[in-house]
Every structure is written in C-alpha cells, then in structure tokens.
Design a protein around this motif. Sequence first.
Motif, PDB file in Angstrom:
ATOM      1  N   VAL A 156       0.974  -1.221   0.148  1.00 13.70           N
ATOM      2  CA  VAL A 156      -0.035  -0.106  -0.019  1.00 13.70           C
ATOM      3  C   VAL A 156       1.018   1.219  -0.067  1.00 13.70           C
ATOM      4  O   VAL A 156       0.789   2.333  -0.692  1.00 13.70           O
ATOM      5  CB  VAL A 156      -0.933  -0.046   1.264  1.00 13.70           C
ATOM      6  N   ALA A 157       1.881   1.194   0.770  1.00  8.48           N
ATOM      7  CA  ALA A 157       2.927   2.336   0.834  1.00  8.48           C
ATOM      8  C   ALA A 157       3.535   2.652  -0.714  1.00  8.48           C
ATOM      9  O   ALA A 157       3.605   4.032  -1.032  1.00  8.48           O
ATOM     10  CB  ALA A 157       3.706   2.391   1.761  1.00  8.48           C
ATOM     11  N   LEU A 158       3.855   1.480  -1.172  1.00 12.52           N
ATOM     12  CA  LEU A 158       4.317   1.780  -2.612  1.00 12.52           C
ATOM     13  C   LEU A 158       3.293   2.078  -3.379  1.00 12.52           C
ATOM     14  O   LEU A 158       3.587   3.021  -4.473  1.00 12.52           O
ATOM     15  CB  LEU A 158       4.978   0.468  -3.022  1.00 12.52           C
ATOM     16  N   LEU A 159       2.079   1.624  -3.555  1.00 14.72           N
ATOM     17  CA  LEU A 159       1.203   2.212  -4.391  1.00 14.72           C
ATOM     18  C   LEU A 159       0.831   3.469  -4.318  1.00 14.72           C
ATOM     19  O   LEU A 159       0.501   4.289  -5.095  1.00 14.72           O
ATOM     20  CB  LEU A 159      -0.163   1.144  -3.977  1.00 14.72           C
ATOM     21  N   ARG A 160       0.674   3.990  -2.987  1.00 11.20           N
ATOM     22  CA  ARG A 160       0.315   5.516  -2.888  1.00 11.20           C
ATOM     23  C   ARG A 160       1.434   6.112  -3.428  1.00 11.20           C
ATOM     24  O   ARG A 160       1.180   7.368  -3.864  1.00 11.20           O
ATOM     25  CB  ARG A 160       0.333   5.675  -1.146  1.00 11.20           C
ATOM     26  N   ASP A 161       2.827   5.947  -3.214  1.00 12.43           N
ATOM     27  CA  ASP A 161       3.796   6.476  -4.148  1.00 12.43           C
ATOM     28  C   ASP A 161       3.742   6.663  -5.433  1.00 12.43           C
ATOM     29  O   ASP A 161       4.105   7.566  -6.039  1.00 12.43           O
ATOM     30  CB  ASP A 161       5.079   6.025  -3.725  1.00 12.43           C
ATOM     31  N   THR A 162       3.180   5.571  -6.006  1.00 12.52           N
ATOM     32  CA  THR A 162       2.984   5.564  -7.493  1.00 12.52           C
ATOM     33  C   THR A 162       1.737   6.244  -7.806  1.00 12.52           C
ATOM     34  O   THR A 162       2.235   7.071  -8.796  1.00 12.52           O
ATOM     35  CB  THR A 162       2.360   3.933  -7.680  1.00 12.52           C
ATOM     36  N   VAL A 163       0.710   6.239  -6.975  1.00 13.86           N
ATOM     37  CA  VAL A 163      -0.403   7.540  -7.330  1.00 13.86           C
ATOM     38  C   VAL A 163       0.260   8.836  -7.348  1.00 13.86           C
ATOM     39  O   VAL A 163      -0.121   9.875  -8.208  1.00 13.86           O
ATOM     40  CB  VAL A 163      -1.556   7.252  -6.365  1.00 13.86           C
ATOM     41  N   ALA A 164       1.053   9.166  -6.347  1.00 17.03           N
ATOM     42  CA  ALA A 164       1.530  10.332  -6.165  1.00 17.03           C
ATOM     43  C   ALA A 164       2.546  10.892  -7.393  1.00 17.03           C
ATOM     44  O   ALA A 164       2.461  11.991  -8.081  1.00 17.03           O
ATOM     45  CB  ALA A 164       2.349  10.744  -4.884  1.00 17.03           C
ATOM     46  N   GLY A 165       3.518   9.845  -7.609  1.00 19.29           N
ATOM     47  CA  GLY A 165       4.226  10.047  -8.851  1.00 19.29           C
ATOM     48  C   GLY A 165       3.580  10.139 -10.059  1.00 19.29           C
ATOM     49  O   GLY A 165       3.914  11.125 -10.792  1.00 19.29           O
ATOM     50  N   ARG A 166       2.428   9.446 -10.660  1.00 18.08           N
ATOM     51  CA  ARG A 166       1.742   9.522 -11.536  1.00 18.08           C
ATOM     52  C   ARG A 166       0.925  10.859 -11.574  1.00 18.08           C
ATOM     53  O   ARG A 166       0.759  11.484 -12.817  1.00 18.08           O
ATOM     54  CB  ARG A 166       0.918   8.258 -11.693  1.00 18.08           C
ATOM     55  N   ARG A 167       0.552  11.292 -10.648  1.00 21.24           N
ATOM     56  CA  ARG A 167      -0.242  12.647 -10.590  1.00 21.24           C
ATOM     57  C   ARG A 167       0.687  13.718 -10.939  1.00 21.24           C
ATOM     58  O   ARG A 167       0.316  14.592 -11.698  1.00 21.24           O
ATOM     59  CB  ARG A 167      -0.731  12.827  -9.249  1.00 21.24           C
ATOM     60  N   SER A 168       1.843  13.544 -10.590  1.00 21.92           N
ATOM     61  CA  SER A 168       2.770  14.577 -10.588  1.00 21.92           C
ATOM     62  C   SER A 168       3.227  14.733 -12.161  1.00 21.92           C
ATOM     63  O   SER A 168       3.404  15.653 -12.659  1.00 21.92           O
ATOM     64  CB  SER A 168       4.086  14.421  -9.725  1.00 21.92           C
ATOM     65  N   ALA A 169       3.564  13.342 -12.580  1.00 21.37           N
ATOM     66  CA  ALA A 169       4.251  13.565 -14.056  1.00 21.37           C
ATOM     67  C   ALA A 169       3.087  13.186 -15.138  1.00 21.37           C
ATOM     68  O   ALA A 169       3.463  13.750 -16.074  1.00 21.37           O
ATOM     69  CB  ALA A 169       5.195  12.241 -13.912  1.00 21.37           C
ATOM     70  N   LEU A 170       2.007  12.926 -14.808  1.00 19.30           N
ATOM     71  CA  LEU A 170       1.065  12.568 -15.911  1.00 19.30           C
ATOM     72  C   LEU A 170      -0.114  13.182 -15.922  1.00 19.30           C
ATOM     73  O   LEU A 170      -0.617  13.430 -16.838  1.00 19.30           O
ATOM     74  CB  LEU A 170       0.554  10.879 -15.903  1.00 19.30           C
ATOM     75  N   GLY A 171      -0.459  13.685 -14.453  1.00 18.99           N
ATOM     76  CA  GLY A 171      -1.817  14.544 -14.382  1.00 18.99           C
ATOM     77  C   GLY A 171      -2.716  13.402 -13.611  1.00 18.99           C
ATOM     78  O   GLY A 171      -2.783  12.213 -13.748  1.00 18.99           O
ATOM     79  N   PRO A 172      -3.633  14.252 -12.899  1.00 18.05           N
ATOM     80  CA  PRO A 172      -4.712  13.379 -12.218  1.00 18.05           C
ATOM     81  C   PRO A 172      -5.725  12.573 -12.954  1.00 18.05           C
ATOM     82  O   PRO A 172      -6.085  11.618 -12.526  1.00 18.05           O
ATOM     83  CB  PRO A 172      -5.578  14.343 -11.295  1.00 18.05           C
ATOM     84  N   THR A 173      -5.876  12.986 -14.321  1.00 21.13           N
ATOM     85  CA  THR A 173      -6.931  12.247 -15.012  1.00 21.13           C
ATOM     86  C   THR A 173      -6.461  11.335 -16.218  1.00 21.13           C
ATOM     87  O   THR A 173      -6.967  10.690 -16.996  1.00 21.13           O
ATOM     88  CB  THR A 173      -7.785  13.297 -15.731  1.00 21.13           C
ATOM     89  N   HIS A 174      -5.126  11.366 -16.170  1.00 25.77           N
ATOM     90  CA  HIS A 174      -4.537  10.215 -16.982  1.00 25.77           C
ATOM     91  C   HIS A 174      -4.940   8.786 -16.658  1.00 25.77           C
ATOM     92  O   HIS A 174      -5.023   8.494 -15.645  1.00 25.77           O
ATOM     93  CB  HIS A 174      -2.812  10.413 -17.022  1.00 25.77           C
ATOM     94  N   PRO A 175      -4.918   8.017 -17.799  1.00 28.76           N
ATOM     95  CA  PRO A 175      -5.529   6.630 -17.380  1.00 28.76           C
ATOM     96  C   PRO A 175      -4.510   5.847 -16.631  1.00 28.76           C
ATOM     97  O   PRO A 175      -4.963   5.066 -15.562  1.00 28.76           O
ATOM     98  CB  PRO A 175      -5.298   5.876 -18.917  1.00 28.76           C
ATOM     99  N   LEU A 176      -3.273   5.935 -16.782  1.00 29.65           N
ATOM    100  CA  LEU A 176      -2.342   5.108 -15.594  1.00 29.65           C
ATOM    101  C   LEU A 176      -2.614   5.889 -14.189  1.00 29.65           C
ATOM    102  O   LEU A 176      -2.461   5.112 -13.189  1.00 29.65           O
ATOM    103  CB  LEU A 176      -0.918   5.512 -15.856  1.00 29.65           C
ATOM    104  N   THR A 177      -2.925   7.164 -14.100  1.00 30.10           N
ATOM    105  CA  THR A 177      -3.210   7.690 -12.890  1.00 30.10           C
ATOM    106  C   THR A 177      -4.249   7.001 -12.080  1.00 30.10           C
ATOM    107  O   THR A 177      -4.572   6.627 -10.892  1.00 30.10           O
ATOM    108  CB  THR A 177      -3.062   9.306 -12.540  1.00 30.10           C
ATOM    109  N   LEU A 178      -5.465   7.015 -13.061  1.00 32.78           N
ATOM    110  CA  LEU A 178      -6.579   6.462 -12.403  1.00 32.78           C
ATOM    111  C   LEU A 178      -6.643   4.912 -12.311  1.00 32.78           C
ATOM    112  O   LEU A 178      -7.305   4.505 -11.196  1.00 32.78           O
ATOM    113  CB  LEU A 178      -7.870   6.968 -13.578  1.00 32.78           C
TER     114      LEU A 178
END
Length: 712
Positions: A548-570
């Motif tokens: 879960v800790a790693l998954l939260r890091d992934t969500v934060a990283g994808r928000r930052s690099a790809l944006g909140p609505t990118h398919p990978l972020t979602l």
Amino acid sequence: MTGGTDGHAEDQGRVYQSSGDQHISEHHHYGPDGPEPGGPDSVRRPAVGRRPVVLRDRSEVMERLRASVQAERGGEVYVLYGMGGSGKTAVACALFQEVAEEQDRVCLWVNASDRASLRAGMLAVAADRGAGDGELLAARNGLRPAADLVWQHLDSSVEPWLLVLDNTDEPEILRDGSWLRTSPRGTVLVTTRRAAARWWPGAELQYIGVLPREDAALVLRDLAPHSGTTEQAAQVADRLGRLPLALTLAGGFLSHQVLDPWTMDAYGDQLDGDERVQLIDRGADALSEADPRHLVGLTWQLTLDAFEVRGLPEAAALLRLLARFAAEPLPLTLLNHADVSAVLPRARTETALRALLDQSLSELVDAVGVRCVESHGVLLDSVSAATPTNLVIALDTTAVRLLDAAVPAVPDAGPHDPRLRLLVPHALALLRHIGEPTTAADALAVATRLSVALHRTGDYLSAWETARSAADLAERLLGADHRTILAARSRAGRALFRLGRYAEAEAVLRVVRSAQERLFGADDPDTTDSGYGLQLVLANLGRREESVALLRDTVAGRRSALGPTHPLTLRARASLLEMLPAAEVVTEEGGTLLTLPSECDRFLGPDHTVTLGAGHNHAWALYLLGRVDEADREIRWVAERYVRRFGPEYPIVLAARQLLSRTRAALGHVEEGIGLMADVVERRERGLGPEHPFTVASRQLLDAYRSGRWRP
C-alpha cells in the motif's frame, strides 16, 4: 587483280569466289561472340556434383516418377520445383540412375542452366539419337532450326528415353525455339526454381521441399556416421533448416575432419555463431572446382544476379529486407506499408514478391488465419551475410518501422490474439541483426510494446520471453542502464508476476525500479510503472503494508508526472480500492475514492478498460464494507461486460466471476456460488496450470464453499 581466285579472309570473315556466275544464299545465326563452346562430355551420365549416399524421404515423388517411365508410357513432362539446395537434382539423378540400370530405356541428361549449355546439350542428345554430322553442323551454324532437329530424332528414336533438363532456372530460354516438347517415345523431367505454373503449361508439377526431421538426421548419419547419435544429428538438422544442400555440406565437413574430428554437438554449437554460412560451405570438396549451386553462400546469388539482369532490382531489395527478419511466417500486411518505400518503391512490392515466389525463394503460408510469406533460414542467413554494408542501416531502420506499424500503438486489454505471436521472432531477429545503438533502441522499444500487447491479451509466457530476450539482445549495444533496457526488464518482471513466479518478479522489479529511480527520478513514468508492478507482487506475497505504501507513492508520482486524469493515474487510484482495508477506503482522498468509477466514466468513457477495472475494484470495496447487494449488482454488471469484450477465459473475467461467486454466496445463493467457482477453477487450471497461486486460491475458496466452512 589477275582474275584468279586469290581472295583472303581473316577471323570469322568469309570470301565467296567464282570464276563464273554463282548464286549464293547465306543464313546468319547471331549468337554469343566467339566460337560456340563444345558440347558436354556425356549426356548418358548426370552432370552433378556429390550424389546422396541414399535418397531420403522422396518415396512418394519417386513412385510417381517411376510410373511415368514404365513401358508404353510417354508424352509427359514432369517439373520438380523448389528453392535452391532443396534436392531437386538429387531426385532427378536417383530416377536417372535407377531407370538406366533397370530398364531398357535410354537416359539423357542436359544442363539447361543457360542458353549455350542447353543448346549444346540438346544437340548432343540429337547426336546420341542418330543425327548425322552434316545435320549437326548445319544446326550449329544456324542453317537449320536446332530444336526441330533434336525433337525429330527424339520422336524417331527406336528406344524409349528419359530426358532430364536440369537447373532450368530460366525457362524463358526454352521458349526460344520451343526446346521443351513432348514425344510419345519418352518422358521429360525438368528441375527448376521457377514455381509459376505459367512456365510449364501441360506439365505435372511436383514441389520439392525440406526433409522431415528423421530423414534429415539420417542424411547427416549417412555421411558422418561416427560423429554423433541420431538425436544429435536431428538437432543439427533442425539448425540447418533440414535443407538437403546444407545437410550434405555439413555431413561432408564432419566426415572429412582428420586431425581433430568434430562431433555433431560441436558442429551444432558453431552454427550459432556469426559465420554460420561460411561454416556450412566448408563442407564443399576443396579439390573440386567450385560450383555456386553447390554452396549455400552462393547458390541464391545466381538468382539475385538474374533479378538485376531482368530489370527487377526491387526483388533483390525485398529479399534483403526479408533477411532482416526471422525464418518464420511474416504477415503480408507488414510489407504493405508506406515505410517500405525507403528500400524499394511501394508500387513495386507486389512485383518483387511475385518474383521471389516464382523463384521459390519464398512461399506463401497461412499461419493462424493470417496470410504470410516465409523464407528458409539458411537462405536468409546467406543473403544477410552478402548484403552490402552501405545498405544495412536503411534495411534495419525500415524493418523496425514496418514492425512498429504492425504492433498496436497503445496496447489494450483484450482476448487472446495469436497474430501477435507471429511478430515475436521477427522482433528478436531484428535485434540480433542490428549493430547500431539508435536503431537498436528503437527496435527494443517496439519489442517491449509487443510484450505489453501480449501481456494484455493474457499471453503472459510469451510476454515474458519477448521482453527478457529482447533486453538480453539489446544490452550488448545499449548497456544495462539504458532506459529502454530497464523498461523491457520491468515488463519481464510484470509478466513473471502473472505467471505466479513471485520471488523472481520481486527480484527483477526491485533492481529495475532502484536503477530507474537513481537515473530518472522517483516520479518518472518508467519508475512509477515498475513501482506499480512491484506493489502487485508484494500484495500477493502477503506484505500488504509495504504494498500500500508503494502504491500510494505510485499514485503521487503519476499525478505529478502525468496529471490526475491520465489513465495510468486513474488505474493506480483504482488499485487503492482493492488494496485498502474497509476502514481506510472510506476516508482515502478525503472520502472521495469511492466515487472513482464515476470519475473514470466522465474522463475515459464507460467502456474503457480502466473504467471497467475501477468498477470491479469498487465492487470489492463495497463487499468489504458489507454492502453486498450493491457489490453484487456492480460486479455482475462488470462481469457481463468483461465477457462480451474479452471472452470467458480472460484472466480478469475469471477474477470478476470469483468476486461474483462471493457476493452470491454471501446473499445465500451458495449453490450458485459453487457453480461459478467450479467454472473459474476449471478455466484457471486450463489456462494457468493447477499449481499457479491464483488457481490454488480459487480451489481453496471452492473447497470452503463445499465444506460449509466459508463465511463472508
């Protein structure tokens, strides 16, 4: 002038003189410069090189040919066609020798590889059948039609005959004078590389291909019986593509080693090297004059040269392009693309391909319902080795672009697609050929995307093998820390997870993610992609907090690099719905995480893979929260759409149906839940194997239902 007959001529000039009136008629035959070469030494013996010790596997065609030369048979033409080195001449020679020894039939052999040899050989046949010196001289000097003379004496032959026209790879020359005819007195047997039926009207065509594995091994054992076992010989035969010429050369090489004899295994190991063609040709008889038709490195060059002479350079260009790919079926759609114009005019691709098919250099095959072109491996190796260095970069670049166009640009989840597998050997062959880093990086990126496409259709083994092999091949040029190498290794790790090899997957993904974080940063899309794959492994290993800790890091990283609505972020946020315990899922993201399915629907559409996945995980969250009725409705809706889109065997379909079994059982419909789980277990055993962790977990749930031990 004195009035005497004192004329003089030089070289090939003539002077006609007379002391009185004369009428002179002269017929001119315009042939090659210089005197016509003498005829063959014999037409009663096959003009061939090394003959096979035993003719292997050709029993069916030999029976047909034997029937054609039985008593009272005649007036037929048989054409043996196939690629160079396939053993056409060996079949003709075997029939020739058998008939000569066992029947009262004259056997005649003519080398028809070129116009001069054909003419000289056929006139020698006429002489054998009783043509007088005067007739032959008139034909040689162009004073009477040579072909008519030959067939006049063949038609009037007292003895029946078998006439072999060997190496008739330019059938055009047969039409000049109509050299190929039929006669009730005999049978004509032609060997050729030209496959098109239009060259052989009225003839019976017989394809001569490579040998079956068992017979190919016996060819090697016939020539080199002490070099290894039959199975070892079979393995070498496989590496030689079971091509008779290559087998004969290999057997000759092994049988001639004196100081340091090679074994079959040692020879097979050397075939994996860069000088494969040169090694095979070392089996030629060093004391005999080299004949290009008896060397795999040269036999097909005859055809390439002929393409140039006939004004078909694009055929040679297409064959060089095919030589960058593998000796496996190549979808024709890959060649029908604008990028092919970097190597040959696109409008001429059809003509070029037909020329290759006509010369038996390639053949059309059907692979999993896809029309493909296929060429022999030894041929492709030979052409690749002889390709001028100044053409290599353009060929490699074009091949990469064509393959790139054939792989889905954005691979999506979908049903198993066997057509994708057809591209795998070609992607790997390209990486073996390429010697320039930039092109290698491009080729590896395509191979990695192909691995993703295979993964998302549920073909995890092919996805792993493709990514791993591609990375291994490209690393020699790019180095272990190159971005594309690390991306390919990451995809291999993701596939290992799906194969149930969790420990290996964790090891690969940890190493890759660490390197990516060091080189590109924690929020780089490649780093977060590896992190997403790693958290899946950790969750299935029971290390949920770390996951879960790693998954939260992934969500934060994808928000930052790809944006909140990118398919990978979602997608990463949707995984939180599955991973978080009930107490946390209702408070995550300020309590908004449970509205994620509607958010995905708004940004991506209701049928997007990420939207369906979010609904799937949302149903699981509802189930954990005890809202079973809602969970049951949602997962049923998702499962129905999954089945319509992916089919009943797809992995996420089975995961959805497993959750549906839980909701049905929790609502009191235990028998329905048992039926659903029995189907899931059966399909997972068939698709993943009985020992895969997913299969084991499904079987345990089914057992719990049946035993009455299960509780929601």
